[in-house]
Design an enzyme around this catalytic site. Structure first.
Site, PDB file in Angstrom:
ATOM      1  N   LYS A   1       0.831  -1.206   0.000  1.00 17.16           N
ATOM      2  CA  LYS A   1       0.000   0.000   0.000  1.00 17.16           C
ATOM      3  C   LYS A   1       0.873   1.266   0.000  1.00 17.16           C
ATOM      4  O   LYS A   1       2.082   1.179   0.010  1.00 17.16           O
ATOM      5  CB  LYS A   1      -0.978  -0.034   1.176  1.00 17.16           C
ATOM      6  CG  LYS A   1      -1.975  -1.212   1.084  1.00 17.16           C
ATOM      7  CD  LYS A   1      -2.989  -1.052  -0.028  1.00 17.16           C
ATOM      8  CE  LYS A   1      -3.667  -2.307  -0.507  1.00 17.16           C
ATOM      9  NZ  LYS A   1      -4.446  -3.064   0.455  1.00 17.16           N
TER      10      LYS A   1
HETATM   11  C1  LIG Z   1      -5.546  -4.080   0.701  1.00 21.68           C
HETATM   12  C2  LIG Z   1      -7.000  -3.823   0.747  1.00 21.68           C
HETATM   13  C3  LIG Z   1      -7.769  -4.171   1.856  1.00 21.68           C
HETATM   14  C4  LIG Z   1      -7.232  -4.981   3.006  1.00 21.68           C
HETATM   15  O1  LIG Z   1      -6.221  -4.377   3.703  1.00 21.68           O
HETATM   16  P1  LIG Z   1      -5.496  -5.242   4.858  1.00 21.68           P
HETATM   17  O2  LIG Z   1      -4.715  -4.215   5.609  1.00 21.68           O
HETATM   18  O3  LIG Z   1      -4.628  -6.234   4.168  1.00 21.68           O
HETATM   19  O4  LIG Z   1      -6.554  -5.872   5.670  1.00 21.68           O
HETATM   20  C5  LIG Z   1      -9.102  -3.820   1.881  1.00 21.68           C
HETATM   21  N1  LIG Z   1      -9.674  -3.194   0.850  1.00 21.68           N
HETATM   22  C6  LIG Z   1      -8.982  -2.856  -0.256  1.00 21.68           C
HETATM   23  C7  LIG Z   1      -9.671  -2.119  -1.368  1.00 21.68           C
HETATM   24  C8  LIG Z   1      -7.624  -3.176  -0.357  1.00 21.68           C
HETATM   25  O5  LIG Z   1      -6.945  -2.875  -1.455  1.00 21.68           O
END
Ligand SMILES: *Cc1c(COP(=O)(O)O)cnc(C)c1O
Length: 390
Positions: A189
């Site tokens: 991210k």
């Molecule tokens: C990565 C992601 C998540 C989940 O995030 P985590 O921190 O891995 O739980 C949820 N929604 C979207 C749109 C994502 O891209």
């Protein structure tokens, strides 16, 4: 040649701050998590922040605090990661899947209002700021935004902002719009803590509930109110809570990453600017549409779509890019095509025309801070070559 799809940069204060945690001898949630919460909420201008061990955990806690429970219906786009919908099922509620706008992959005020007219007892809405672009939350140029529409229908909003840090409209950041907003700090991210997330809210009651449920439903405050013994070993459990707290080791990485968030964002925007110009005018691909000022977009993703004019399938295009050493990814195989949701809710592809069009042709190109000019050139050249355009 190998250009990965995503790459983490931990060359800032990460090591130093993690060392501080190791030396402190206190490895679970403590002062670093608190500091990270405070700095993060100040960055986006929110009142309350709760650091958690994933965005998924945050979404679960947020929906629980909004009162979503068995039998409730919650609107969610099909074009998203499974987290956005699975948390609805955790609580025994049912997702109602929505199509999205083709050019932005976002829910629009029109899509939301139509869904609210068609379903009379919606409890909440999950908004996904796809790729880091902010959905039309506030009223813009006299047009009613998603916030006002949901308010009129008495529907709560939870934002899955996993892609959207730092994203804003004007000077109002994502994190200060809906009832609850959740960010992800997963490894790929826009900033990372390895695994982690942050829940933001303006509502003190929601914050208190989330904080309690984040750690086993333990409530020290309530106990303190009725006792004057100050015995630190004593606590009460008011609900069967979860184990969703963020450890200080992760928070330390988060503090270091947060300090560079704007620098990282600029680096990604540079990639998007380059692709926009280098891939412009290729008939068989649709580039991602940026609705507003480019500085307000986190540019987490750069998803292109091979449209109906393309002679090549998306999967073939992916293979050819890989052969040339260009990493890429697909965002997303829509949830209405996933076995669980499709079978459990009897979902039909024809009810999601825009999502289907996106899914059939979508490929995300590498976009991250540190991607060099010649690497960007290499990617754009590979795309043109594979598609047979000059
Ligand atoms: C990565 C992601 C998540 C989940 O995030 P985590 O921190 O891995 O739980 C949820 N929604 C979207 C749109 C994502 O891209």
């Amino acid at each position: 040649m190998n250009i990965p799809f995503s790459k983490v940069d931990c060359s800032g204060l990460e090591r130093e701050l993690v060392s501080e945690v190791l030396e402190s001898g206190w490895l679970t949630t403590a002062s670093k998590a608190q500091q990270f919460e405070k700095q993060f909420r100040k960055t986006v201008g929110a009142s309350y922040a709760c650091a958690v061990n994933s965005c998924t955990a945050g979404l679960h806690l947020g929906l629980e605090a909004l009162g979503v429970g068995p039998g409730d219906q919650v609107l969610v786009p099909s074009m998203t990661f499974t987290s956005s919908a699975e948390v609805i099922r955790y609580l025994g509620a049912d997702p109602i899947f929505l199509d999205v706008d083709y050019e932005t992959r976002l829910l629009t005020p029109k899509i939301v209002e139509e869904a609210l007219l068609n379903h009379s007892s919606i409890k909440a809405l999950v908004v996904v700021h796809f790729g880091g672009q902010v959905a039309a939350m506030p009223d813009i140029e006299g047009k009613e935004g998603i916030l006002s529409i949901c308010k009129r229908y008495g529907v709560k909003i939870i934002e899955d902002a996993a892609h959207a840090f730092p994203s804003r409209i004007g000077d109002r950041y994502v994190g200060s719009y809906g009832d609850v907003t959740c960010f992800s700090f997963y490894a790929n991210k826009t900033i990372t803590t390895g695994e982690g997330g942050m829940l933001l809210t303006e509502d003190e009651e929601i914050f208190k509930r989330v904080k309690t449920m984040r750690l086993h439903g333990i409530n020290r405050d309530i106990w303190d109110r009725f006792t004057d013994t100050n015995s630190s070993w004593e606590y009460d459990v008011i609900a069967p809570g979860y184990k969703y707290n963020m450890p200080d080791i992760n928070a330390a990485i988060g503090i270091a990453q947060l300090a560079r968030a704007h620098e990282f964002r600029e680096g990604r925007q540079k990639c998007a600017d380059y692709y926009d110009q280098a891939l412009e005018g290729i008939e068989c691909i649709d580039l991602p549409l940026c609705l507003r000022e480019r500085e307000g977009h986190s540019w987490h993703l750069y998803p292109i779509v091979l449209n109906e004019k393309s002679f090549m399938s998306r999967n073939c295009f992916i293979e050819r890019l890989k052969e040339r050493g260009v990493g890429n990814s697909v965002h997303y195989k829509p949830l209405h095509r996933m076995t669980y949701y499709r079978d459990y809710y009897n979902l039909k592809s024809q009810d999601f025309p825009n999502t289907e069009r996106i899914w059939k042709g979508t490929v995300s190109l590498p976009i991250y801070f540190g991607l060099s000019d010649w690497e960007l050139e290499f990617v754009a050249h590979a795309v043109r070559e594979v598609l047979g355009v000059n």
